[in-house]
Design an enzyme around this catalytic site. Sequence first.
Site, PDB file in Angstrom:
ATOM      1  N   ASP A 348     -16.820  27.269  21.950  1.00 42.65           N
ATOM      2  CA  ASP A 348     -16.541  27.641  22.715  1.00 42.65           C
ATOM      3  C   ASP A 348     -15.697  27.768  24.268  1.00 42.65           C
ATOM      4  O   ASP A 348     -14.747  26.968  23.550  1.00 42.65           O
ATOM      5  CB  ASP A 348     -18.184  26.196  23.445  1.00 42.65           C
ATOM      6  CG  ASP A 348     -18.357  26.078  24.419  1.00 42.65           C
ATOM      7  OD1 ASP A 348     -19.210  26.871  25.091  1.00 42.65           O
ATOM      8  OD2 ASP A 348     -18.248  25.059  25.076  1.00 42.65           O
ATOM      9  N   GLU A 377     -15.565  32.137  24.115  1.00 41.88           N
ATOM     10  CA  GLU A 377     -15.463  33.164  25.143  1.00 41.88           C
ATOM     11  C   GLU A 377     -14.370  32.813  25.509  1.00 41.88           C
ATOM     12  O   GLU A 377     -13.614  31.583  25.843  1.00 41.88           O
ATOM     13  CB  GLU A 377     -16.314  31.996  25.294  1.00 41.88           C
ATOM     14  CG  GLU A 377     -18.030  31.683  25.503  1.00 41.88           C
ATOM     15  CD  GLU A 377     -19.045  31.158  26.877  1.00 41.88           C
ATOM     16  OE1 GLU A 377     -19.593  30.694  26.336  1.00 41.88           O
ATOM     17  OE2 GLU A 377     -17.839  29.471  26.161  1.00 41.88           O
TER      18      GLU A 377
END
Length: 668
Positions: A348, A377
Site C-alpha cells: 500500500d 501502489e
Amino acid sequence: MYAAAIAALSVTAAQPAAAQSNYDARFVAYPSYNGTDLELLVDGSGTHFKLWSPTAEAARVNLYDNGRTGAPYKTLEMTINPSNGVWSASLPERLYGKFYTFQIQNNGKWLDETPGVWAKAVGVNGKRAAIIDFASTNPEGWNSDKGPAVKNFSDVILYEMHHRDMSLHPSSGIANKGKFLALTERGTVSPQGLATGIDHLKELGVTHVHILPSYDYNSVDEANLPANQYNWGYDPQNYNAPEGSYSTNPSDPATRVREMKQMIKALHDAGIGVVMDVVYNHTAENDGSNFSLTAPGYYYRHREDGSWSDASGCGNETASDREQMANFIVNSVKYWADEYHVDGFRFDLMAIHDTETMNRVARELKQIRPDIFVYGEGWTAGDSPLAVERRALKENVSKMKDIAVFSDDIRDAVKGHYSNAEDRGFASGKPGNEETVKIGIVAATAHPQVDYKKGNNSKFPYAGSPEMIVNYVSCHDDLTLTDKLRKSMPDATDAERLAVAKLAQTIVFTSQGTPFMFAGEEVFRDKKGVHNSYKSPDSINAIDWNQKATYKDQFDYYKNLIALRKAHPAFRMTSAADIAKNLKFDKIDSRKQPNLISYSLLNNANGDQWAEIKVIFNGAPAAQTVSVKGGNWIVVARDGKIDPAGLGSSQGGKIEVAPYSALILARE
Ligand code: CA
C-alpha cells in the site's frame, strides 16, 4: 480516511528534496538489530524476551494469564545491551498459554503497555501478545504445502478480494461467512446452483487471490462479534499477527493463526496463490502505536517543526529509510512468506518507502522462494520528507528489481478518471485516450509507435520491463466498474454497460504486464454507488452471488478471456525488446476514427502457437469498420463473445466492429 481510499493520487510534479531535519537527525545514531528473535523466542532453555528500544531509560515485561483482563502475575525487569539497543529478560520455563506486554520508561515516565511490534500472536483486540506453540497451528500436510509455481510474473492473474465481501451474502452458500475458513469450503453454490467461494475462483481461472489486509488491524471490535462491523483494514495495529475478526474465535490466539493457514493451504491445494496486502506505510495510531510505545519517534518521519509528516493521508508515515524500520519491513514479509507460505505482497502507498528498502524486500524474499511476487501502489497520498528520487514511485520502478507497480495510466484511460465519477474513458466512448491506452497495452515500456508526450498521466516509458506493471481498471478503491459505468453513462442501458465492462477488461487482459481484477466484477458487482466503502456495511460491500446467474454471459466472457490469456504467451511477453519487436499498432487516424485501436502480436510472439493475433478495440458508441489483411483468420472474440477455441472464421478484408466491443482474430 484510510490510505487506500485516497491512494489513487499520483505524484505528478517533482518537489525539491526536503532537508534532513534536526529533529530526525538524532535517529540516525540509533544502533540497529536485525535478528529474527526480537521480542519473543521460546526454546529448550525457556522463554526469552528482547525489546529493541535504544533510548529507553528502563524496560520491563508484564506477564498475564489472560489476553484481555486482570493484573500481571509477574513483571520482569529487562537489561539493555547498549551496542544494539536491545533489552532482554528470560525465564527458564516455556510460557505457552501466557500473555505479555512491554513497557518502557521515557523521559522519566512509564509509557502505556504495548504488545511490541513483533507480536506474532495476540489476545482479543491485539492489546497483549500471546505465547503459543506455532508448530501446533499447522494444518495437516502443512510441511508439503506450497503455492503454484510462477515462471514469469506476467503469467499471474490477480483477483483482489475482502474476506467479508466474498462470503457474507446469504447467496454465497458458505458456512463460515466473513472468516478465513470461508475459503476452505469446497462445493459451495449460489441459490441457482452455481459455484461460489474457492470453486468459483477455480472456475474463473485466476492464479492468485490478493486479499485485503489480513494482519491485525485496529477498527473492528473483536470482542463484540458478530456485530455487523466492516472495515477494509488499512489501519494497522499488529503487523505480524492475523486479524481476529476473521477467525472463529478471536479470544484464542492460536485459532486465528491456524485458520489463516488453513485458508492458505486450501487455496494452494486448489492451485491458487495468496497475495497479502501490506500497509507498512502508516499505523492506525500515532503516539499510541506499538512503534511509538517501543521507540518513541524513531519509526516515523516528521516535518521540520517536529509535527507528524503525513504522506499516507492517515495522520502519519513510517520511515523505511531508517535502518530498523527497513529491518522491520523486510523481516515482517519474510516471516509471512516463511510461516504462512504467502506467495506475494502488495504494498500500500509503496512510494512512502524508499527504493533501497523495496529492493531489499524483493531480494531477500527471493532467497526464500524465487517466485514471490512484490508489487505496489507507486504513489503517495501527500508529500513526504523522503526525496522524490528515493521514493518507490511508479516513475522510479526501473530503479527497482523484481517489483511491479499499478498502472494508473490504463486504469484512467480505459474507464475515465478515478475520482471524477462522470468522466468517461476510451471504453465508454470518450475520445482522446487512445495514446494512453496504448501506453497500457505496451506496459509503459519504450515502443517506437507510442508517443508518451500524448499520455494523460505518464510522459515517459517508465517501465523497463512488462514484469514491472500491473494493469487494472478498478479495485477496492473508488467506484466499482459497474457503478462507474452507471454514473458516467447515465443514459445507457445495462446491456451497453455490460458491453463496456467486457471491453474494458478485454483491454486489461490482453495487455502486456500482469492483469488484476476486483472480485465480483465478473458478476457485474456494484456497491450501490458508494465511492469509498472502507467502512460501509455488508449491504454495500458483500457480493450478491445471485448475480452470477443473472449475468452468466458476463461471467462466461471473463472466464474465456482469462483462458485466452493463459493459453497464449503472446499476451505475456517478458521483455520490453520483445514487445517493441512483436507488437505492431495499425495506423488509425483518431480524428476520423476515435476510440479505435488495432494492433497485431506477430512472429509467434513469446513462443505462441499463433503466428499473428489481431486485437481491435472499438470504444465508440457506434460500429466502426477496420481493414484486416486477407488470410485464414480464426475469430476469437467478436460482438461481446469470446472463445479461445474460436467462434468461426474470417478471410479478413473490411470488418465491422460492434460498438463497445473487442474483435480478436488469430492465424496459425
Ligand atoms: Ca484487530
